[in-house]
Write an enzyme that holds these catalytic residues in place. Structure first.
Site, mmCIF file in Angstrom:
data_model
loop_
_atom_site.group_PDB
_atom_site.id
_atom_site.type_symbol
_atom_site.label_atom_id
_atom_site.label_comp_id
_atom_site.label_asym_id
_atom_site.label_seq_id
_atom_site.Cartn_x
_atom_site.Cartn_y
_atom_site.Cartn_z
ATOM 1 N N GLU A 289 -67.807 -23.424 -23.461
ATOM 2 C CA GLU A 289 -66.435 -22.945 -23.609
ATOM 3 C C GLU A 289 -66.181 -21.559 -23.034
ATOM 4 O OE1 GLU A 289 -68.748 -23.451 -25.993
ATOM 5 O OE2 GLU A 289 -68.577 -22.010 -27.632
ATOM 6 N N HIS A 313 -62.859 -30.676 -26.582
ATOM 7 C CA HIS A 313 -63.755 -29.864 -27.415
ATOM 8 C C HIS A 313 -63.821 -28.419 -26.903
ATOM 9 C CE1 HIS A 313 -67.316 -29.102 -29.983
ATOM 10 N NE2 HIS A 313 -67.663 -28.310 -28.986
ATOM 11 N N GLU A 314 -64.074 -28.277 -25.623
ATOM 12 C CA GLU A 314 -64.205 -26.910 -25.077
ATOM 13 C C GLU A 314 -62.864 -26.169 -25.155
ATOM 14 O OE1 GLU A 314 -67.116 -26.278 -25.061
ATOM 15 O OE2 GLU A 314 -67.998 -28.265 -24.745
ATOM 16 N N HIS A 317 -62.332 -24.720 -28.574
ATOM 17 C CA HIS A 317 -63.048 -23.448 -28.781
ATOM 18 C C HIS A 317 -62.182 -22.235 -28.403
ATOM 19 C CE1 HIS A 317 -67.111 -24.287 -30.071
ATOM 20 N NE2 HIS A 317 -67.357 -25.139 -29.095
ATOM 21 N N GLU A 336 -68.784 -24.521 -34.308
ATOM 22 C CA GLU A 336 -68.849 -25.921 -33.852
ATOM 23 C C GLU A 336 -68.207 -26.921 -34.812
ATOM 24 O OE1 GLU A 336 -69.387 -26.536 -30.874
ATOM 25 O OE2 GLU A 336 -70.443 -24.713 -30.213
ATOM 26 N N ASP A 393 -82.228 -22.281 -29.794
ATOM 27 C CA ASP A 393 -82.307 -23.441 -28.894
ATOM 28 C C ASP A 393 -83.204 -24.543 -29.467
ATOM 29 O OD1 ASP A 393 -80.613 -22.277 -27.027
ATOM 30 O OD2 ASP A 393 -82.268 -21.331 -25.937
ATOM 31 N N TYR A 401 -72.083 -29.292 -36.254
ATOM 32 C CA TYR A 401 -70.912 -29.993 -35.722
ATOM 33 C C TYR A 401 -70.363 -30.980 -36.749
ATOM 34 C CZ TYR A 401 -72.256 -28.530 -30.939
ATOM 35 O OH TYR A 401 -72.564 -27.810 -29.816
ATOM 36 N N ARG A 570 -79.134 -32.420 -18.568
ATOM 37 C CA ARG A 570 -78.370 -32.208 -19.796
ATOM 38 C C ARG A 570 -79.282 -32.484 -20.989
ATOM 39 N NH1 ARG A 570 -72.708 -35.328 -21.442
ATOM 40 N NH2 ARG A 570 -72.472 -34.341 -23.478
HETATM 41 N N1 BES Z 1 -70.886 -24.208 -27.303
HETATM 42 C C1 BES Z 1 -71.379 -25.514 -27.107
HETATM 43 C C2 BES Z 1 -72.586 -25.562 -26.217
HETATM 44 C C3 BES Z 1 -73.740 -24.723 -26.716
HETATM 45 C C4 BES Z 1 -74.116 -24.733 -28.036
HETATM 46 C C5 BES Z 1 -74.437 -23.957 -25.832
HETATM 47 C C6 BES Z 1 -75.183 -23.956 -28.462
HETATM 48 C C7 BES Z 1 -75.488 -23.187 -26.265
HETATM 49 C C8 BES Z 1 -75.870 -23.177 -27.582
HETATM 50 C C9 BES Z 1 -70.313 -26.443 -26.544
HETATM 51 O O1 BES Z 1 -69.035 -26.179 -26.989
HETATM 52 C C10 BES Z 1 -70.632 -27.846 -27.003
HETATM 53 O O2 BES Z 1 -70.619 -28.070 -28.183
HETATM 54 N N2 BES Z 1 -70.905 -28.761 -26.085
HETATM 55 C C11 BES Z 1 -71.144 -30.141 -26.405
HETATM 56 C C12 BES Z 1 -69.925 -30.926 -26.019
HETATM 57 C C13 BES Z 1 -69.504 -31.943 -26.998
HETATM 58 C C14 BES Z 1 -69.556 -31.532 -28.433
HETATM 59 C C15 BES Z 1 -68.155 -32.529 -26.644
HETATM 60 C C16 BES Z 1 -72.332 -30.633 -25.582
HETATM 61 O O3 BES Z 1 -72.787 -29.914 -24.709
HETATM 62 O O4 BES Z 1 -72.814 -31.715 -25.836
HETATM 63 ZN ZN ZN Z 2 -68.793 -26.657 -29.045
#
Ligand code: BES
Ligand code: ZN
Length: 621
Positions: A289, A313-314, A317, A336, A393, A401, A570
């Site tokens: 985001e 989703h993004e 945020h 989240e 991580d 979430y 990913r």
């Molecule tokens: N902010 C997150 C991605 C993130 C989380 C990066 C923790 C680094 C550390 C982003 O908003 C996210 O949740 N992405 C999800 C998308 C989904 C929930 C639609 C993803 O990457 O799967």
């Molecule tokens: Zn997110």
């Protein structure tokens, strides 16, 4: 003298940085950035100022006014936090730090031309969340702090740059860009920064970010970029490859609709632009985001509703996360969980209730799976977690979430939607541009929804482990049908063609998520013979299928597993596939395969993904 964040050296007794000016020289052949960072503090300070740094070489720290050197020390790296850069200040309100990044900077992925779509130009991008901004510039790398910034990016002329900030110009480099300070430390660092900066074939891209952001939202990408207009405040950027740009533009055509919907629910869109950047396939997340410019994996472009859900989703945020930010990663659910909730509210309006419920159903499944994953480490089934000594991580999961979503949906059920909508608007208005913790949220909730603590067990929800009894499995005809068809598979019945005729990616995803992890190899083959999931263009479907194939030791699919692990980075796909290969016993062949694949694919993954796969392998091998 107290830390404010278990993941940062930032000290509560020190003034926080309010503004950073960066000059970044991108050296693609060595995968290095040579840089100057000017940090302005909220007030003058005398004593040792603590900053976070990771794999940075610090050439010198200077008083920006006098250019007198300031004594500093850089500690050996802690495995989670990186290094403490400690600078001796004497009534200073600013510091100038001259430094270089290293090729293994954890935020940066440097892609060689063969690793990109266009195959002709290199590419580099950041992923700073959660604690990687410190590997790009020294900073108080905690979301408790908010900074504005300006940046000059010096890049090869054939490339361009984008940032999570306003673009203010592209021009030739001039000697005046280079801090005088650099000349002083140049000889020691053997760099000759000025002649590099003004070298042939270079261009400077300038950006400013006037709204204060937590450091994890700092972002840039540099490559041969192109773009398409898709709405009044939205352009999609990607490598300049017509097929990629065109498919992205049509996938995200409905973006403005969602922004408007977001505004209705949560208040005016506060960041002016909502641009999208589609990254190469190694991008480690579905989306990130970054304000003004969301970063996206190309795997979301598949011509159905789910790509828009990631954008929803993004986008969400923009209010929950970017405007109100978790004070540190222990309260990550505030980012989240709220965003999951907000995302589904947007999806419900633009795609309909059925889609929103399907998304909740998939979420319900993944929440239950996350409980299974953490059954020996229940701390990470809580919303509010203790992360002392923990690398965020490594404990990333769907708990913040989906349990966060469930908690908010529970409150909504208690007080009704109109009251909850009003509460959310007020919450956002009250805490915008602030970083808060769980208790602050709960206090605000109790103050604005009197008596809520008697109806909902707030302590159990935020501090308890597992799934509270008043959580809610979604219901809809479609959801129920899919789950019961999955249950029938366990008894040996495969769905008929007419039963799945209208199914799209998410229906298949939910179906597969509800099958047992391990079945007879013959059943795996039969299912695929009929419905060809191993060849699906939809990675959610393909990966869920391959995960089951691996757990069922259906070795026919290992070439497809290999191909998948080598073409995408990913982590949502890497985690389950590598885990399925290495966990358990009696799978020596799979363990050897995992080791070989990682050795061969490692270079193509973002450093964060490399770290995560390493820790999965280390845990099981
Ligand atoms: N902010 C997150 C991605 C993130 C989380 C990066 C923790 C680094 C550390 C982003 O908003 C996210 O949740 N992405 C999800 C998308 C989904 C929930 C639609 C993803 O990457 O799967
Ligand atoms: Zn997110």
């Amino acid at each position: 003298m107290a830390p404010v964040d278990p993941h940062s050296y930032t000290d509560s007794a020190h003034p926080l940085t309010t503004h950073v000016s960066l000059s970044l020289y991108f050296d693609f052949p060595s995968s290095t950035i040579h840089a100057a960072a000017l940090l302005n503090l909220s007030s003058p300070y005398t004593g040792q100022l603590s900053l976070d740094a990771r794999s940075l070489t610090v050439h010198g720290v200077l008083d920006p006014q006098t250019l007198a050197p300031l004594p500093f020390t850089l500690s050996p790296p802690d495995a989670v936090k990186g290094s403490l850069l400690s600078v001796a200040l004497d009534s200073h309100a600013s510091v100038l730090i001259l430094y270089s990044t290293s090729p293994d900077s954890s935020a940066l992925q440097w892609l060689s031309p063969p690793q990109t779509f266009n195959k002709t130009h290199p590419f580099v991008y950041t992923q700073c969340q959660s604690i990687h901004a410190r590997s790009v510039f020294p900073c108080q790398d905690t979301p408790a702090a908010r900074i504005c910034y300006s940046a000059k990016l010096n890049v090869p002329r054939e490339l361009s740059a984008v940032m999570s900030a306003r673009h203010s110009g592209r021009r030739d480099p001039v000697a005046g860009d280079v801090s005088e300070g650099f000349k002083k430390v140049d000889s020691a660092a053997a760099l000759n920064f000025e002649s590099l900066w003004c070298g042939d074939g270079r261009v400077v891209e300038e950006f400013v970010m006037e709204q204060p952001i937590p450091p994890y939202l700092f972002a840039f990408a540099v490559g041969e970029l192109g773009s398409r207009e898709v709405g009044p405040r939205t352009r999609v950027y990607a490598e300049n490859v017509a097929a990629v740009l065109d498919s992205a533009a049509s996938e995200f055509a409905g973006t403005e609709d969602m922004v408007r919907q977001g505004e209705k629910l949560f208040g005016e869109y506060p960041w002016e632009r909502f641009d999208l950047l589609v990254l190469p396939p190694s991008f480690p997340y579905g989306g990130m985001e970054n304000p003004r410019m969301v970063f996206l994996t190309p795997t979301v472009i598949k011509g159905d509703a789910s790509g828009a859900q990631v954008v929803a989703h993004e986008l969400a945020h923009s209010w929950t996360g970017n405007l109100i930010t978790n004070i540190n990663n222990e309260h990550f659910w505030l980012n989240e969980g709220f965003t999951r909730y907000a995302e589904r509210r947007i999806v419900e309006v633009v795609q309909g209730e059925e889609r929103a419920i399907l998304s909740m159903g998939i979420g319900w499944r993944t929440l239950n799976e996350a409980m299974e994953r953490f059954k020996d480490n229940m701390e990470f089934t809580k919303l509010k977690t203790n992360q002392e000594g923990i690398d965020p991580d490594n404990v990333y999961s769907q708990v913040p979430y989906e349990k966060g979503f469930q908690f908010l949906a529970r409150i909504e059920r208690q007080i009704g939607r109109p009251a909850f909508d009003e509460f959310i608007k007020k919450y956002i208005e009250n805490f915008k541009f602030k970083s808060i913790d769980t208790d602050t949220f709960l206090e605000f909730l109790k103050a604005n929804v009197p008596g809520i603590e008697k109806e909902v067990d707030l302590k159990l929800w935020t501090e308890g482990t597992g799934i509270p009894p008043d959580a809610y499995e979604p219901v809809s005809d479609l959801y129920t049908t899919i789950v019961s068809l999955a249950n029938e598979f366990k008894l040996g019945r495969m769905p008929r063609e007419d039963e799945v005729a209208n199914w799209r990616g998410q229906e298949w995803e939910l179906y597969l998520e509800n099958l047992p992890k391990c079945v007879e190899a013959s059943q795996v083959l039969a299912l695929d013979a009929r419905y060809r999931m191993s060849e699906s263009k939809d990675y959610e479907v393909k990966v869920a299928f391959l995960q089951m194939a691996i757990s069922s030791k259906c070795r026919d699919y290992y070439p497809e597993v290999e191909k998948t692990l080598k073409e995408v980075g990913r982590m949502k796909y890497l985690r389950p596939l590598y885990t399925a290969l290495v966990q358990g016993s009696g799978n020596e062949e799979e363990k050897i395969l995992a080791k070989r694949l990682f050795a061969e694919a490692r270079e193509c993954y973002h450093p964060i993904a490399q770290g995560v796969v390493e820790s999965i392998l280390a845990k099981h091998l």
